[in-house]
Design a protein around this motif. Sequence first.
Motif, PDB file in Angstrom:
ATOM      1  N   ALA A  86      88.056  73.541  41.759  1.00 12.24           N
ATOM      2  CA  ALA A  86      87.424  72.223  41.636  1.00 12.24           C
ATOM      3  C   ALA A  86      86.249  72.098  42.599  1.00 12.24           C
ATOM      4  CB  ALA A  86      88.448  71.124  41.909  1.00 12.24           C
ATOM      5  N   ALA A  87      86.433  72.580  43.829  1.00 11.78           N
ATOM      6  CA  ALA A  87      85.349  72.532  44.812  1.00 11.78           C
ATOM      7  C   ALA A  87      84.185  73.416  44.370  1.00 11.78           C
ATOM      8  CB  ALA A  87      85.859  72.971  46.179  1.00 11.78           C
ATOM      9  N   GLY A  88      84.482  74.566  43.771  1.00  9.07           N
ATOM     10  CA  GLY A  88      83.430  75.453  43.289  1.00  9.07           C
ATOM     11  C   GLY A  88      82.616  74.819  42.176  1.00  9.07           C
ATOM     12  N   ILE A  89      83.303  74.172  41.232  1.00  4.10           N
ATOM     13  CA  ILE A  89      82.602  73.481  40.138  1.00  4.10           C
ATOM     14  C   ILE A  89      81.670  72.423  40.712  1.00  4.10           C
ATOM     15  CG2 ILE A  89      82.849  72.083  38.064  1.00  4.10           C
ATOM     16  CD1 ILE A  89      85.677  73.248  37.766  1.00  4.10           C
ATOM     17  N   ALA A  90      82.182  71.616  41.632  1.00  5.57           N
ATOM     18  CA  ALA A  90      81.385  70.535  42.209  1.00  5.57           C
ATOM     19  C   ALA A  90      80.190  71.081  42.983  1.00  5.57           C
ATOM     20  CB  ALA A  90      82.260  69.675  43.121  1.00  5.57           C
ATOM     21  N   ALA A  91      80.417  72.119  43.795  1.00  6.62           N
ATOM     22  CA  ALA A  91      79.337  72.647  44.636  1.00  6.62           C
ATOM     23  C   ALA A  91      78.221  73.246  43.792  1.00  6.62           C
ATOM     24  CB  ALA A  91      79.903  73.693  45.592  1.00  6.62           C
ATOM     25  N   PHE A  92      78.562  74.131  42.866  1.00  7.78           N
ATOM     26  CA  PHE A  92      77.536  74.773  42.047  1.00  7.78           C
ATOM     27  C   PHE A  92      76.840  73.759  41.133  1.00  7.78           C
ATOM     28  CE2 PHE A  92      80.261  78.704  42.662  1.00  7.78           C
ATOM     29  CZ  PHE A  92      79.394  79.266  43.592  1.00  7.78           C
ATOM     30  N   GLY A  93      77.597  72.792  40.622  1.00 16.81           N
ATOM     31  CA  GLY A  93      76.992  71.772  39.770  1.00 16.81           C
ATOM     32  C   GLY A  93      75.996  70.913  40.524  1.00 16.81           C
ATOM     33  N   LEU A  94      76.319  70.545  41.750  1.00 19.66           N
ATOM     34  CA  LEU A  94      75.414  69.710  42.535  1.00 19.66           C
ATOM     35  C   LEU A  94      74.177  70.485  42.975  1.00 19.66           C
ATOM     36  CD1 LEU A  94      77.981  67.683  44.682  1.00 19.66           C
ATOM     37  CD2 LEU A  94      76.603  66.860  42.761  1.00 19.66           C
ATOM     38  N   VAL A  95      74.331  71.781  43.252  1.00 17.55           N
ATOM     39  CA  VAL A  95      73.154  72.591  43.585  1.00 17.55           C
ATOM     40  C   VAL A  95      72.212  72.648  42.384  1.00 17.55           C
ATOM     41  CG1 VAL A  95      72.330  74.911  44.114  1.00 17.55           C
ATOM     42  CG2 VAL A  95      74.273  73.974  45.360  1.00 17.55           C
ATOM     43  N   ASN A  96      72.766  72.884  41.200  1.00 13.98           N
ATOM     44  CA  ASN A  96      71.926  72.918  40.003  1.00 13.98           C
ATOM     45  C   ASN A  96      71.248  71.569  39.776  1.00 13.98           C
ATOM     46  OD1 ASN A  96      70.920  74.153  37.538  1.00 13.98           O
ATOM     47  ND2 ASN A  96      72.295  72.779  36.463  1.00 13.98           N
ATOM     48  N   SER A  97      71.952  70.485  40.032  1.00  8.18           N
ATOM     49  CA  SER A  97      71.370  69.156  39.898  1.00  8.18           C
ATOM     50  C   SER A  97      70.183  68.986  40.841  1.00  8.18           C
ATOM     51  CB  SER A  97      72.433  68.098  40.202  1.00  8.18           C
ATOM     52  OG  SER A  97      71.917  66.794  40.076  1.00  8.18           O
ATOM     53  N   THR A  98      70.300  69.496  42.052  1.00  8.54           N
ATOM     54  CA  THR A  98      69.217  69.405  43.029  1.00  8.54           C
ATOM     55  C   THR A  98      68.007  70.220  42.594  1.00  8.54           C
ATOM     56  OG1 THR A  98      70.843  69.103  44.805  1.00  8.54           O
ATOM     57  CG2 THR A  98      68.615  69.743  45.453  1.00  8.54           C
ATOM     58  N   VAL A  99      68.261  71.408  42.034  1.00  4.94           N
ATOM     59  CA  VAL A  99      67.170  72.254  41.557  1.00  4.94           C
ATOM     60  C   VAL A  99      66.401  71.562  40.439  1.00  4.94           C
ATOM     61  CG1 VAL A  99      66.618  74.424  40.386  1.00  4.94           C
ATOM     62  CG2 VAL A  99      68.279  74.411  42.263  1.00  4.94           C
ATOM     63  N   VAL A 100      67.112  70.956  39.504  1.00  7.09           N
ATOM     64  CA  VAL A 100      66.448  70.260  38.393  1.00  7.09           C
ATOM     65  C   VAL A 100      65.695  69.036  38.901  1.00  7.09           C
ATOM     66  CG1 VAL A 100      66.804  69.082  36.186  1.00  7.09           C
ATOM     67  CG2 VAL A 100      68.133  71.110  36.734  1.00  7.09           C
TER      68      VAL A 100
END
Length: 229
Positions: A86-100
């Motif tokens: 769950a932490a991995g999903i949240a972390a990678f998803g938020l990084v991608n959100s920041t990149v976009v």
Amino acid sequence: MATLQRKARMTGLSYLGLAIAGGAGFLAVRPMLFVAGDPQATLANVAGHETLARAGVALELLVVLTQALAAAGFYRLFRAQAPVAAAGIAAFGLVNSTVVLGSAALLATAADTGDAATVQLLYLVSGHLWTAGGIFFGLWLIPMGQAVLSTGWMPRPLGWLLIAGGAGYVLSAFLPEAGFLVVPASIGEFWMVGYLLVRGVRPQKLTPSASSAALAGPSGSSSSVAHQM
């Protein structure tokens, strides 16, 4: 149980919004504006279709919002039974959100710039940010698949498909000519969205601790579902 199903469906709605916004912005609007190797044509498209250019920015901001909401939703859904995933999903998803978000800022700048070379450069950098973000988007699918496998709340083939798709997504960032690598990811994502919206989680696969977590109040003690809602 009702609270857990509600979390699943809210996460599915966010994921569906992400798919629609990403497809409309990156796959539909961007090709109408950006012409590779022709800065003058790109400038003419952006200047001549200002509303479309602004819509492209808005869609990228919608990607940022829905990606962040989906990342938070998956974390809330899986944290009790698969905390690391769950932490991995949240972390990678938020990084991608920041990149976009960075890409959206570049496109907003391009919409207000009258220099062809600058507009072309901004669109090029924006595209490369999407490529970099694709790495993290692929990485968020891997723990998502692991969470499916460890909880048993969704079909196991879905879990393996998400893991394979995530690996393919990461590889496709380095091998752009191998577009077939993202096919498993696309199938897995639409399957996940549909499952979350239609089924939520499989009740027969809920463990006693998961059922307790769904019914627990903010303090961790048992309370009614209405208290959380």
